[in-house]
Design an enzyme around this catalytic site. Sequence first.
Site, PDB file in Angstrom:
ATOM      1  N   GLY A   1     -32.327  20.910 -10.454  1.00 59.47           N
ATOM      2  CA  GLY A   1     -31.076  20.111 -10.645  1.00 59.47           C
ATOM      3  C   GLY A   1     -30.557  21.288 -11.354  1.00 59.47           C
ATOM      4  O   GLY A   1     -29.259  21.016 -11.216  1.00 59.47           O
ATOM      5  N   VAL A   2     -30.601  22.076 -12.418  1.00 59.15           N
ATOM      6  CA  VAL A   2     -29.266  23.206 -12.191  1.00 59.15           C
ATOM      7  C   VAL A   2     -28.672  23.834 -11.873  1.00 59.15           C
ATOM      8  O   VAL A   2     -27.690  24.078 -11.791  1.00 59.15           O
ATOM      9  CB  VAL A   2     -29.544  23.733 -13.760  1.00 59.15           C
ATOM     10  CG1 VAL A   2     -29.164  24.717 -14.355  1.00 59.15           C
ATOM     11  CG2 VAL A   2     -30.585  22.828 -15.083  1.00 59.15           C
TER      12      VAL A   2
ATOM     13  N   GLU B   1     -26.875  30.731 -23.730  1.00 56.15           N
ATOM     14  CA  GLU B   1     -26.165  29.664 -24.180  1.00 56.15           C
ATOM     15  C   GLU B   1     -26.438  28.443 -24.322  1.00 56.15           C
ATOM     16  O   GLU B   1     -26.944  27.413 -24.957  1.00 56.15           O
ATOM     17  CB  GLU B   1     -24.396  29.204 -24.160  1.00 56.15           C
ATOM     18  CG  GLU B   1     -23.437  27.794 -24.513  1.00 56.15           C
ATOM     19  CD  GLU B   1     -24.187  28.094 -25.743  1.00 56.15           C
ATOM     20  OE1 GLU B   1     -25.114  27.182 -26.778  1.00 56.15           O
ATOM     21  OE2 GLU B   1     -22.796  28.468 -26.806  1.00 56.15           O
TER      22      GLU B   1
ATOM     23  N   LEU C   1     -23.311  22.924 -24.637  1.00 59.08           N
ATOM     24  CA  LEU C   1     -22.840  22.421 -26.375  1.00 59.08           C
ATOM     25  C   LEU C   1     -22.509  24.187 -26.797  1.00 59.08           C
ATOM     26  O   LEU C   1     -23.931  24.835 -26.478  1.00 59.08           O
ATOM     27  CB  LEU C   1     -24.150  21.661 -27.281  1.00 59.08           C
ATOM     28  CG  LEU C   1     -23.524  20.023 -27.068  1.00 59.08           C
ATOM     29  CD1 LEU C   1     -24.899  19.272 -27.410  1.00 59.08           C
ATOM     30  CD2 LEU C   1     -22.288  19.545 -26.744  1.00 59.08           C
TER      31      LEU C   1
ATOM     32  N   GLU D   1     -39.093  15.159 -18.124  1.00 61.16           N
ATOM     33  CA  GLU D   1     -39.839  15.566 -16.998  1.00 61.16           C
ATOM     34  C   GLU D   1     -41.206  14.189 -16.705  1.00 61.16           C
ATOM     35  O   GLU D   1     -40.702  13.790 -17.088  1.00 61.16           O
ATOM     36  CB  GLU D   1     -40.753  17.434 -18.107  1.00 61.16           C
ATOM     37  CG  GLU D   1     -40.167  18.010 -18.652  1.00 61.16           C
ATOM     38  CD  GLU D   1     -39.156  18.376 -18.227  1.00 61.16           C
ATOM     39  OE1 GLU D   1     -39.809  19.211 -16.934  1.00 61.16           O
ATOM     40  OE2 GLU D   1     -37.901  18.643 -18.677  1.00 61.16           O
TER      41      GLU D   1
ATOM     42  N   ASP E   1     -40.521  21.772 -26.408  1.00 62.86           N
ATOM     43  CA  ASP E   1     -39.463  22.429 -25.857  1.00 62.86           C
ATOM     44  C   ASP E   1     -38.581  22.277 -27.376  1.00 62.86           C
ATOM     45  O   ASP E   1     -37.798  23.967 -27.271  1.00 62.86           O
ATOM     46  CB  ASP E   1     -38.657  21.056 -25.046  1.00 62.86           C
ATOM     47  CG  ASP E   1     -37.969  21.194 -24.266  1.00 62.86           C
ATOM     48  OD1 ASP E   1     -37.245  22.050 -23.997  1.00 62.86           O
ATOM     49  OD2 ASP E   1     -36.559  20.495 -25.391  1.00 62.86           O
TER      50      ASP E   1
ATOM     51  N   LYS F   1     -36.450  25.922 -29.228  1.00 61.60           N
ATOM     52  CA  LYS F   1     -35.287  25.727 -28.952  1.00 61.60           C
ATOM     53  C   LYS F   1     -35.050  26.185 -30.455  1.00 61.60           C
ATOM     54  O   LYS F   1     -34.380  27.294 -31.208  1.00 61.60           O
ATOM     55  CB  LYS F   1     -34.436  24.231 -28.997  1.00 61.60           C
ATOM     56  CG  LYS F   1     -34.348  24.631 -27.897  1.00 61.60           C
ATOM     57  CD  LYS F   1     -34.511  22.574 -27.219  1.00 61.60           C
ATOM     58  CE  LYS F   1     -33.776  22.164 -25.664  1.00 61.60           C
ATOM     59  NZ  LYS F   1     -33.870  20.759 -25.483  1.00 61.60           N
TER      60      LYS F   1
ATOM     61  N   GLY G   1     -29.105  17.333 -18.894  1.00 59.95           N
ATOM     62  CA  GLY G   1     -28.288  16.957 -17.998  1.00 59.95           C
ATOM     63  C   GLY G   1     -27.916  18.088 -16.292  1.00 59.95           C
ATOM     64  O   GLY G   1     -27.537  19.167 -17.204  1.00 59.95           O
TER      65      GLY G   1
HETATM   66  P1  NHO Z   1     -36.479  22.357 -11.865  1.00 60.35           P
HETATM   67  O1  NHO Z   1     -34.735  21.431 -11.069  1.00 60.35           O
HETATM   68  O2  NHO Z   1     -37.610  22.907 -11.757  1.00 60.35           O
HETATM   69  O3  NHO Z   1     -35.453  24.043 -10.360  1.00 60.35           O
HETATM   70  C1  NHO Z   1     -35.743  25.343 -11.235  1.00 60.35           C
HETATM   71  C2  NHO Z   1     -36.060  26.063 -10.477  1.00 60.35           C
HETATM   72  O4  NHO Z   1     -36.454  27.677  -9.888  1.00 60.35           O
HETATM   73  C3  NHO Z   1     -36.157  25.702  -8.524  1.00 60.35           C
HETATM   74  O5  NHO Z   1     -35.533  26.200  -7.622  1.00 60.35           O
HETATM   75  C4  NHO Z   1     -37.465  26.589  -8.667  1.00 60.35           C
HETATM   76  O6  NHO Z   1     -37.631  27.403  -7.071  1.00 60.35           O
HETATM   77  C5  NHO Z   1     -36.830  27.556  -8.866  1.00 60.35           C
HETATM   78  N1  NHO Z   1     -37.798  28.654  -9.694  1.00 60.35           N
HETATM   79  C6  NHO Z   1     -39.139  28.647 -10.499  1.00 60.35           C
HETATM   80  N2  NHO Z   1     -39.992  29.566 -10.622  1.00 60.35           N
HETATM   81  C7  NHO Z   1     -39.527  30.575  -9.829  1.00 60.35           C
HETATM   82  C8  NHO Z   1     -39.997  32.026  -9.576  1.00 60.35           C
HETATM   83  N3  NHO Z   1     -41.205  32.583 -10.112  1.00 60.35           N
HETATM   84  N4  NHO Z   1     -39.135  32.739  -8.424  1.00 60.35           N
HETATM   85  C9  NHO Z   1     -38.130  31.783  -8.236  1.00 60.35           C
HETATM   86  N5  NHO Z   1     -37.504  30.927  -8.449  1.00 60.35           N
HETATM   87  C10 NHO Z   1     -37.995  30.047  -9.152  1.00 60.35           C
HETATM   88  O7  NHO Z   1     -35.434  23.130 -13.090  1.00 60.35           O
HETATM   89  P2  NHO Z   1     -33.922  22.502 -13.424  1.00 60.35           P
HETATM   90  O8  NHO Z   1     -34.200  21.088 -14.471  1.00 60.35           O
HETATM   91  O9  NHO Z   1     -33.163  23.318 -12.711  1.00 60.35           O
HETATM   92  O10 NHO Z   1     -34.417  23.420 -14.891  1.00 60.35           O
HETATM   93  C11 NHO Z   1     -33.569  24.808 -15.051  1.00 60.35           C
HETATM   94  C12 NHO Z   1     -33.581  25.500 -16.106  1.00 60.35           C
HETATM   95  O11 NHO Z   1     -32.801  25.137 -16.810  1.00 60.35           O
HETATM   96  C13 NHO Z   1     -34.518  25.571 -16.977  1.00 60.35           C
HETATM   97  O12 NHO Z   1     -34.922  26.839 -17.766  1.00 60.35           O
HETATM   98  C14 NHO Z   1     -34.605  24.763 -18.166  1.00 60.35           C
HETATM   99  O13 NHO Z   1     -35.310  24.684 -19.324  1.00 60.35           O
HETATM  100  C15 NHO Z   1     -33.383  25.404 -18.375  1.00 60.35           C
HETATM  101  N6  NHO Z   1     -32.771  24.003 -19.020  1.00 60.35           N
HETATM  102  C16 NHO Z   1     -32.273  22.181 -18.547  1.00 60.35           C
HETATM  103  C17 NHO Z   1     -31.839  21.443 -18.996  1.00 60.35           C
HETATM  104  C18 NHO Z   1     -31.593  19.702 -18.427  1.00 60.35           C
HETATM  105  O14 NHO Z   1     -31.051  19.224 -18.958  1.00 60.35           O
HETATM  106  N7  NHO Z   1     -31.814  19.751 -17.139  1.00 60.35           N
HETATM  107  C19 NHO Z   1     -31.570  21.935 -20.300  1.00 60.35           C
HETATM  108  C20 NHO Z   1     -31.229  22.655 -20.777  1.00 60.35           C
HETATM  109  C21 NHO Z   1     -32.277  24.018 -19.902  1.00 60.35           C
HETATM  110  O15 NHO Z   1     -30.706  21.090 -21.826  1.00 60.35           O
HETATM  111  C22 NHO Z   1     -31.391  20.532 -21.042  1.00 60.35           C
HETATM  112  C23 NHO Z   1     -32.608  20.027 -22.287  1.00 60.35           C
HETATM  113  O16 NHO Z   1     -33.479  21.190 -22.054  1.00 60.35           O
HETATM  114  C24 NHO Z   1     -33.259  19.249 -21.565  1.00 60.35           C
HETATM  115  C25 NHO Z   1     -34.574  18.644 -22.365  1.00 60.35           C
HETATM  116  N8  NHO Z   1     -35.974  18.073 -21.476  1.00 60.35           N
HETATM  117  C26 NHO Z   1     -34.341  17.683 -23.323  1.00 60.35           C
HETATM  118  O17 NHO Z   1     -33.358  18.957 -24.364  1.00 60.35           O
HETATM  119  O18 NHO Z   1     -34.911  16.665 -23.298  1.00 60.35           O
END
Ligand code: NHO
Length: 364
Positions: free
Chosen positions: A15-16, A146, A153, A212, A223, A227, A345
């Site tokens: 997603g990210v 960040e 933010l 999730e 989570d 933080k 997001g």
């Molecule tokens: P996905 O969609 O599961 O994608 C993960 C990717 O990493 C996939 O392509 C997978 O194949 C790859 N991968 C995983 N393990 C691997 C490995 N060992 N080797 C190679 N590739 C590997 O995850 P997201 O959503 O794209 O998230 C990616 C990172 O961004 C995570 O660390 C997540 O914690 C972080 N992040 C996401 C969000 C969000 O909104 N989606 C936020 C912050 C950080 O601010 C957001 C947040 O905190 C959301 C939270 N749930 C809330 O506040 O409610």
Amino acid sequence: ASARQVNIAIIGAGGVGKCFLSQLESLAARRQNQKLVLTYIATSKKAVYSDAYSPIALDSVVSTLSSSSQAPLALPKLVDYLAASGTKTVLVDNTSSQDIADAYPSFLRRGISIVTPNKKAFSGSYKLWQDIFAAKEEGGSLLYHEASCGAGLPVISTIKDLVETGDEVTKIEGVFSGTMSFLFNSFAPTSGSGGGKWSAEVAKAKELGYTEPDPRDDLNGLDVARKLTILARYAGLEVESPTSFPVQSLIPKQLESVASGDEFLARLPEFDAEMEEVKAEAQKEGKVVRFVGSIDVASKQVKVGLEKFDLSHPIAALKGSDNIISFYTKRYGSNPLIIQGAGAGGDVTAMGVTSDLLKVLAQL
Ligand code: NHO
């Protein structure tokens, strides 16, 4: 003069990661004095790279990746591969992998800079935290994360600026989870009326893609605890881990071990009365309940859980899935510095990663 080259390596295209790729494509097109070259990209199953470090075209990278038959390099091999290029390299970790986080010191020590939204490296053991910053010094590399708190933010940059300019953070308080924000803003709105059953709000949040895949990963508070661990460490507290302080889980004991997220959701209505009582208790005092985290620096207290707020409090008045983070400091006195806005997001989180990359590029 020809533009200096900077190599980019990316792990993770979910997603990210996908949002980051599109932001990188437009950044690379606009960059005048630096040539950004993608030399490695991997997911957990596939990778694209070559011994010659040939540029991977950004406009077609997602399809190149999905049709690739190359396997990802093991982490020690990846460190060697990136370090041997002889070109400045930035690793972008868009996964939530603990293994990759554990390898940050090896990358940093070899001069490879890192930008990431992954919380695991900075909220794991205190030893890993120390190793990471020591390796960064040793390798002369750069490191920004960040988006590990509050998505795009400016939360991490703000606390760093406060501390590095000599201010003293006394307290941090806020709503740090987009999911929890959404749930409580709809379950216990300040308008009093409205707000469905707790289980229905959780089901709705999942349907809208705010949670999730297994909502328990949001409801257990971990989570948020991660933080807070990161912020507390920047504020000067040696927090050992995200499980070394009180964290209130909203998962009923009886449902902790049910097999699937779907079964969890199906049985959650059995516990609606408990949450209804929490809500009613707050209402009796003219307040609303919210899921918050706080750090009190003087007493070294970090905690995560439910608290009641006056209707006029900024935490009570939050909308949608917004985060709010209040920094109380010596300089700001009793009126805190407040940061508020979308905290979850793909696009906003990727913005945090891309702006970190810009900071690194400016220094390479
Ligand atoms: P996905 O969609 O599961 O994608 C993960 C990717 O990493 C996939 O392509 C997978 O194949 C790859 N991968 C995983 N393990 C691997 C490995 N060992 N080797 C190679 N590739 C590997 O995850 P997201 O959503 O794209 O998230 C990616 C990172 O961004 C995570 O660390 C997540 O914690 C972080 N992040 C996401 C969000 C969000 O909104 N989606 C936020 C912050 C950080 O601010 C957001 C947040 O905190 C959301 C939270 N749930 C809330 O506040 O409610």
